[in-house]
Structure formats: C-alpha cells, structure tokens
Design a protein around this motif. Structure first.
Motif, PDB file in Angstrom:
ATOM      1  N   ARG A  47      -6.163-101.596  59.172  1.00  8.55           N
ATOM      2  CA  ARG A  47      -6.700-100.236  59.243  1.00  8.55           C
ATOM      3  C   ARG A  47      -6.192 -99.529  60.501  1.00  8.55           C
ATOM      4  O   ARG A  47      -5.832 -98.342  60.458  1.00  8.55           O
ATOM      5  N   THR A 105      -4.056 -96.558  59.451  1.00  2.51           N
ATOM      6  CA  THR A 105      -4.821 -95.307  59.476  1.00  2.51           C
ATOM      7  C   THR A 105      -5.124 -94.791  60.873  1.00  2.51           C
ATOM      8  O   THR A 105      -5.639 -93.685  61.027  1.00  2.51           O
ATOM      9  N   ARG A 143      -7.353 -96.068  63.041  1.00  2.07           N
ATOM     10  CA  ARG A 143      -8.782 -96.186  63.341  1.00  2.07           C
ATOM     11  C   ARG A 143      -9.079 -97.583  63.874  1.00  2.07           C
ATOM     12  O   ARG A 143      -8.552 -98.570  63.376  1.00  2.07           O
ATOM     13  N   SER A 144      -9.959 -97.647  64.873  1.00  2.28           N
ATOM     14  CA  SER A 144     -10.315 -98.914  65.485  1.00  2.28           C
ATOM     15  C   SER A 144     -11.287 -99.691  64.596  1.00  2.28           C
ATOM     16  O   SER A 144     -11.696 -99.219  63.526  1.00  2.28           O
ATOM     17  N   GLY A 199     -14.265 -97.851  63.629  1.00  4.39           N
ATOM     18  CA  GLY A 199     -14.004 -96.613  62.915  1.00  4.39           C
ATOM     19  C   GLY A 199     -13.598 -95.450  63.784  1.00  4.39           C
ATOM     20  O   GLY A 199     -13.244 -94.386  63.271  1.00  4.39           O
ATOM     21  N   SER A 200     -13.634 -95.619  65.112  1.00  5.32           N
ATOM     22  CA  SER A 200     -13.262 -94.524  66.004  1.00  5.32           C
ATOM     23  C   SER A 200     -11.765 -94.243  65.909  1.00  5.32           C
ATOM     24  O   SER A 200     -10.960 -95.121  65.599  1.00  5.32           O
ATOM     25  N   LEU A 201     -11.396 -92.991  66.183  1.00  4.63           N
ATOM     26  CA  LEU A 201     -10.007 -92.564  66.070  1.00  4.63           C
ATOM     27  C   LEU A 201      -9.197 -93.017  67.281  1.00  4.63           C
ATOM     28  O   LEU A 201      -9.669 -92.918  68.413  1.00  4.63           O
ATOM     29  N   ARG A 210     -12.646 -87.686  71.652  1.00  2.00           N
ATOM     30  CA  ARG A 210     -11.889 -88.235  70.526  1.00  2.00           C
ATOM     31  C   ARG A 210     -12.058 -87.434  69.236  1.00  2.00           C
ATOM     32  O   ARG A 210     -11.181 -87.464  68.364  1.00  2.00           O
ATOM     33  N   ARG A 247      -4.803 -84.954  63.593  1.00  2.00           N
ATOM     34  CA  ARG A 247      -4.410 -85.797  62.466  1.00  2.00           C
ATOM     35  C   ARG A 247      -4.159 -84.950  61.214  1.00  2.00           C
ATOM     36  O   ARG A 247      -3.250 -85.243  60.429  1.00  2.00           O
TER      37      ARG A 247
END
Length: 432
Positions: free
Chosen positions: A108, A112, A114-115, A118-120, A167, A174
């Motif tokens: 992921r 994508t 994302r960590s 779920g953080s960008l 963030r 994006r």
C-alpha cells in the motif's frame, strides 16, 4: 524563453524524504492448489536475494542510511524549500521500524503512498514512481527488508514550515499529480524495451531529478525528462530529451550502458548526485537490466529546443574578455588532462570538445566541477577512477568564469559566456 532568475527557471523539487520504504515479510507461506503451504528455506532465500537486488535498483539505501550509520536506520536530513525532512527507520524493528508491517501494508505504501495507519506520505518518497512496481517485486523487497538487522532507533520528526507540515494538504497535491497503477507493458515494444521502461519509470524513479517540478512540487508532465535544477543541492540534472544537453538520441547504446554501469564512458563521466546513484545502485544491476535501461533511454523522444537558460548573462564585450583570459588558464591548468584540443583521453579524462554537458544552457555543473572537483563513482568495472582537482582556492570568481567560458565556447562548442556572479553564488553551495 529566458528566466529572470535562477530559481524562477528551476521548478521546486520536493526532495523531501517521505515517510518510508517499508519492509516486507512474506509470512512464510505460499499458495498451492488454493491451500497455504510453508515456504521452503530455499524459496525464502531466493525471494530475499531478489528483493535485495530490487532494493538496490530503487536505491533505497541512499536515502535511508546516514553515512557511517546503521543500514536502513534512517535519519538522513533532506533539505527542501519547505523545511527539512528526515528519512524513517525501515529496519524490521517492532518499536521504531516496520517490524509490524505486513506485506499488504508495504505494498500500500509503495502503490498508493499511504502509511500503515493510512496517513498520506510526502512525495519525497517516490511513490509516484513506485506505484508502477508489481506486487511480486514489492513482496520481494519486503522480504529482503525483513531480513536486515533491526535497529532500535526512533525516526526523527520532520521540521517543515507551516502549512507544509499539514499532511491533509497532500490530498489536493495527489489529485493533481498522482496517478496510481502498476506499469503496463507496451505490446508494440520489445521485452527489453519494456523492462527498461519499468526500471526507469518505476524503481529507478529517474524522472524525480530529470523532470522539472513546479512551485507546488508537482512534476511538469509536458517536460518529462527535460531536466532541471535540483534546489538546495545546486546541481543541474540535464535534459535527456535534447541533444543540446544530455539527449541520448545520438549516443550509442553501449555508451549509455557504460555510463550507467561504471560512471564513465567514451561520451563523458558522471559526477555529483548521479555519481551517488551509480555507486549505490546502478553498478550492482545486471548487464541485461542495464542494457534494457539504455535501450529505453535511447528511445526517449528528442526535441530540437533546449530548456531555458539558467544562468546570469554577460555582455558580449565582457564575454570576449573572459574567453581570452580563460584560454591561458586552460593551458596552465587543464590541457595536461583534457588536451589542448579539448578531446581529452576518454574514458579516464572526458572530452570537453563537443561535450553537450559543457555547452548546455545551464553552466551550473561545469562551474561546480571547476570549483569543487570530484570523482566519478568507484565501481567494480572502474575501481580507481581518475578525479578532477578542485580549483576553488586557486582561482578567483572571474578566473573560474573565464575558464568555464573558454571550454563552453571553444573547439566548436556553442555555449555562452558565464558571469563571475554566478560563480560567486555557487562557490558556497553545499557539496552534497
């Protein structure tokens, strides 16, 4: 077109280090007839070896290892126009690294941006390129990173200016600049060409330096591989699309491959950030992959126009005075290695005559080489490279401008005179 200032011409590059190149763990299972079976030690060893190779291709070690520090423990400062970022610990440490990451978490992040939570991730982590990496290759890199020694060191927080430390602002970025998706082979091209495209556009993330970046830190898609100044490093990544710079359309494939693999070729040598890429990454790649990359690079569409000038201009009269002064400085300091006629003795001493990197619109790189000197990378195929001595202490700003003007305008070269003021501006530039 002409730009008003050095920064006005160069787009802002977010060389900010992003949150991670996570580590992989295969979980030790494979699927056989729909049933999970334990991977054999040989299978796992082969997967780890493949992952190590791919991590080299992605040059992960360069960003995630501080010089003299523990491998992949992070902490490398990345100065950007928006503040300083620090690369994270990506060893398999449960507390501070990515020891608790799964294969899916890792993919992921790669695919994508994302960590695990779920953080960008900031685009200094090249997920815009890594999104093209296949799931199989992502899993192999994960397996390799899971095999390295854990380091119990916390990742240092970024020191970004407001509002760039928010963030949630990345959502807009994006939307404008990120397109998710694995690389899709072009059926009209050869297997070798597609392999080269996959490596250049994906793991190699070459466009991050060789494509101009706008004020929002986004790539200028219409100028892909057309070159640009790397802010705060003050090195110019030359255009690969113009034969007036480093355009590769008229290069032999072997010369491109030699430059990538060894750092030197009959057409020139690499210095600065590119030397680090060759040293840390490209020299370890197979001849097949290097040739594939060279094959792809040679087919990048070439444009007749060069990018806009990036240096201060001098008057015609003063430029003539610099040219005359530079001829004597060259004879006294440079001709022994590069020859009176500028043809050098390649590959040890690169030619200056008809050398596009010397006469391209930006004079940043030749000025820095005269000031700071340097070596091509030491590689297995070229373990003892010949170096360029620094002249910052021996030559004044005007003398450096004079000799650079001379080599840019002699032996049929079509460069322009450079200003002593630009030499002064670059004299204090960081060496890394």
């Amino acid at each position: 077109m002409k730009r008003k200032s050095l920064f006005a011409l160069s787009a802002v590059v977010v060389v900010a280090a992003a949150a991670l190149v996570p580590v992989l763990w295969s979980g030790g299972d494979n699927l056989h007839n729909g049933t999970a079976v334990a991977a054999t030690p040989a299978d796992q060893a082969a997967l780890i070896k493949k992952g190590e190779y791919l991590a080299r291709a992605g040059d992960c070690i360069a960003c995630h290892t501080v010089r003299g520090g523990k491998q992949f423990a992070g902490g490398l400062p990345m100065a950007t126009p928006f503040g300083t970022m620090f690369t994270p610990n990506i060893t398999p440490d449960d507390q501070y690294g990515i020891g608790k990451w799964t294969q899916d978490d890792f993919y992921r992040a790669m695919h994508t941006g994302r960590s695990k939570d779920g953080s960008l991730l900031y685009p200094g982590f090249p997920f815009t390129s890594y999104t093209k990496v296949t799931r199989a290759d992502s899993d192999a890199i994960y397996a390799y990173l899971r095999s390295v020694t854990p380091v119990n060191v916390p990742s240092r927080p970024h020191e970004l200016k407001f509002p760039f430390n928010q963030r949630n602002m990345l959502i807009g970025w994006r939307t404008l600049f990120f397109r998710e998706g694995e690389y899709k082979p072009d059926p009209t091209k050869s297997v070798e060409w597609n392999r080269g495209a996959y490596l250049i556009e994906g793991l190699g993330h070459c466009g991050m330096c060789h494509t101009s970046i706008n004020a929002m830190g986004g790539p200028v898609s219409s100028a892909a591989f057309a070159g640009g100044l790397i802010p705060l490093q003050n090195w110019y990544a030359p255009s690969l699309t113009s034969n007036k710079e480093a355009g590769l359309g008229d290069w032999e494939t072997k010369d491109i491959a030699d430059l990538l693999k060894t750092g030197v070729s009959n057409r020139g040598a690499v210095f600065g950030p590119m030397a680090e890429v060759v040293h840390n990454s490209l020299q370890y790649m197979s001849d097949e992959d290097i040739n594939a990359m060279a094959t792809y690079l040679k087919t990048i569409p070439q444009k007749s126009e060069a990018p806009e000038p990036l240096q201060l201009e001098t008057s015609e009269k003063f430029g003539g005075e610099l040219l005359k002064q530079g001829q004597k400085i060259y004879a006294d300091n440079c001709a022994k290695c590069h020859a009176e006629n500028g043809l050098g003795m390649p590959p040890a001493f690169p030619p200056l005559a008809n050398n596009q990197s010397i006469q391209m619109p930006s004079a940043v790189n030749p000025i820095r080489m005269v000031l700071n000197g340097g070596y091509p990378p030491s590689t297995d195929a070229n373990p003892h490279p010949y170096g360029m001595p620094p002249f910052a202490q021996a030559l004044s700003n005007q003398e450096v401008a004079a000799v650079v003007t001379y080599i840019r305008m002699s032996w049929g070269n079509h460069g322009t005179a450079v200003s002593p003021q630009q030499v002064s501006d670059l004299r204090s530039a960081p060496l890394d």
